[in-house]
Design a protein around this motif. Structure first.
Motif, mmCIF file in Angstrom:
data_model
loop_
_atom_site.group_PDB
_atom_site.id
_atom_site.type_symbol
_atom_site.label_atom_id
_atom_site.label_comp_id
_atom_site.label_asym_id
_atom_site.label_seq_id
_atom_site.Cartn_x
_atom_site.Cartn_y
_atom_site.Cartn_z
ATOM 1 N N PRO A 1 23.278 61.127 56.272
ATOM 2 C CA PRO A 1 23.533 62.563 56.158
ATOM 3 C C PRO A 1 24.068 62.964 54.788
ATOM 4 C CG PRO A 1 24.290 61.768 58.268
ATOM 5 C CD PRO A 1 23.937 60.553 57.459
ATOM 6 N N ILE B 1 19.665 64.149 59.557
ATOM 7 C CA ILE B 1 19.687 64.985 58.353
ATOM 8 C C ILE B 1 19.164 66.381 58.705
ATOM 9 C CG2 ILE B 1 18.804 65.240 56.008
ATOM 10 C CD1 ILE B 1 18.390 62.186 55.991
ATOM 11 N N ARG C 1 16.370 71.581 50.392
ATOM 12 C CA ARG C 1 16.999 71.840 49.095
ATOM 13 C C ARG C 1 16.209 71.204 47.965
ATOM 14 N NH1 ARG C 1 23.351 70.562 50.616
ATOM 15 N NH2 ARG C 1 23.673 72.362 51.994
ATOM 16 N N ALA D 1 22.072 65.320 51.877
ATOM 17 C CA ALA D 1 22.604 66.570 51.335
ATOM 18 C C ALA D 1 22.274 66.743 49.856
ATOM 19 C CB ALA D 1 24.118 66.611 51.537
ATOM 20 N N SER D 2 21.854 65.676 49.194
ATOM 21 C CA SER D 2 21.515 65.752 47.774
ATOM 22 C C SER D 2 20.177 66.457 47.587
ATOM 23 C CB SER D 2 21.451 64.344 47.171
ATOM 24 O OG SER D 2 20.904 64.391 45.869
ATOM 25 N N PRO D 3 20.072 67.389 46.629
ATOM 26 C CA PRO D 3 18.798 68.071 46.386
ATOM 27 C C PRO D 3 17.678 67.116 46.006
ATOM 28 C CG PRO D 3 20.599 69.233 45.315
ATOM 29 C CD PRO D 3 21.153 67.922 45.805
ATOM 30 N N GLU E 1 17.632 71.958 56.638
ATOM 31 C CA GLU E 1 18.061 72.761 55.492
ATOM 32 C C GLU E 1 18.436 71.877 54.310
ATOM 33 O OE1 GLU E 1 19.215 73.028 58.535
ATOM 34 O OE2 GLU E 1 18.312 74.939 59.180
ATOM 35 N N HIS E 2 19.067 70.743 54.578
ATOM 36 C CA HIS E 2 19.421 69.819 53.502
ATOM 37 C C HIS E 2 18.164 69.226 52.862
ATOM 38 C CE1 HIS E 2 23.744 69.003 55.206
ATOM 39 N NE2 HIS E 2 23.527 70.273 54.872
ATOM 40 N N TYR E 3 17.222 68.875 53.707
ATOM 41 C CA TYR E 3 15.959 68.319 53.196
ATOM 42 C C TYR E 3 15.238 69.311 52.285
ATOM 43 C CZ TYR E 3 10.932 67.427 53.347
ATOM 44 O OH TYR E 3 9.611 67.278 53.012
#
Length: 239
Positions: A9, A61, A68, A13-15, A64-66
């Motif tokens: 997770p 994950i 980014r 969160a990393s773009p 929304e994080h994906y």
């Protein structure tokens, strides 16, 4: 020991994660298809979607994080679309000679696929929003989502229907064309491009350059006609 060596997770969160995952999975899926002799069932888009969904689900994950990082894949859509002009240019003479047959064929195909989807949705009891989202299933995804949002449909549903339609065209165009005894590559390209948009066109380009050129041309015309047909129908559809 409850801690894990890899915190998925947190990495998700990393773009960069979404971008790297999308490109890496697609490259791997393309290699797999070539390795297996170009089997249509191993279409890179289908394999990539399945693999990415599995990674996100198993890793916990959020989508929304994906997105980014995955959203930046859209940067490549413009150059890829422009690149379709190359096979068009190579077949310009043939397209000019066939223009009188091309335009009516694409217009009829677009009408049938849009109104047919609306009719099926209506007969199955679909709501107005779902039926209108289904009507744009043969347009390219960005245009389909834009039309759907404008007429009061559900863009997410439109994107899903468009993806399913494109993959169906990739998998079924061969048996359908053989069953219908359509052997002319121009006709095959027009049919697949009109119904199965970008995914179908990519497959046509893999098989035959002429079919790919005609499919690429039909994408734009079919999307334009869809953008006129669906809003017109929606204006008469009781809300």
């Amino acid at each position: 020991m409850t801690e894990t060596l890899v915190d998925l997770p947190a990495i998700g969160a990393s773009p960069l994660f979404g971008l790297a995952l999308t490109l890496g999975v697609y490259v791997g899926a393309s290699w797999l298809q070539r390795r297996c002799g170009g089997i249509a069932l191993l279409n890179p888009v289908l394999v990539s979607v399945t693999a990415i969904v599995a990674v996100l689900s198993l890793g916990g994950i959020p989508y929304e994080h994906y997105m980014r990082g995955a959203q930046y894949v859209g940067v490549f859509v413009g150059p890829a679309t422009v690149a379709l002009a190359l096979p068009l240019y190579d077949n310009l003479g043939s397209i000019r000679r066939s223009a009188r047959a091309i335009l009516p064929a694409i217009a009829i195909g677009t009408l049938v696929t849009s109104l047919g989807a609306l009719g099926i949705g209506y007969m199955l009891g679909a709501s107005r929003e779902v039926a209108l989202s289904l009507a744009v299933h043969s347009a390219t995804t960005p245009i389909a989502m834009g039309i759907t949002e404008e007429v009061g449909g559900v863009p997410a549903l439109a994107a899903a229907f468009t993806l399913i339609t494109g993959l169906s065209g990739v998998l079924l165009h061969g048996p359908v064309m053989r069953l219908a005894r359509v052997k002319d590559w121009r006709a095959r390209g027009l049919g697949v491009g009109t119904v199965a948009h970008g995914l179908g066109t990519a497959r046509m380009l893999q098989i035959n350059a002429t079919a790919g050129a005609y499919a690429g041309m039909s994408i734009g015309i079919a999307a334009l006609l869809t953008s006129m047909i669906v809003p017109l129908v929606a204006s008469f559809w009781p809300g």
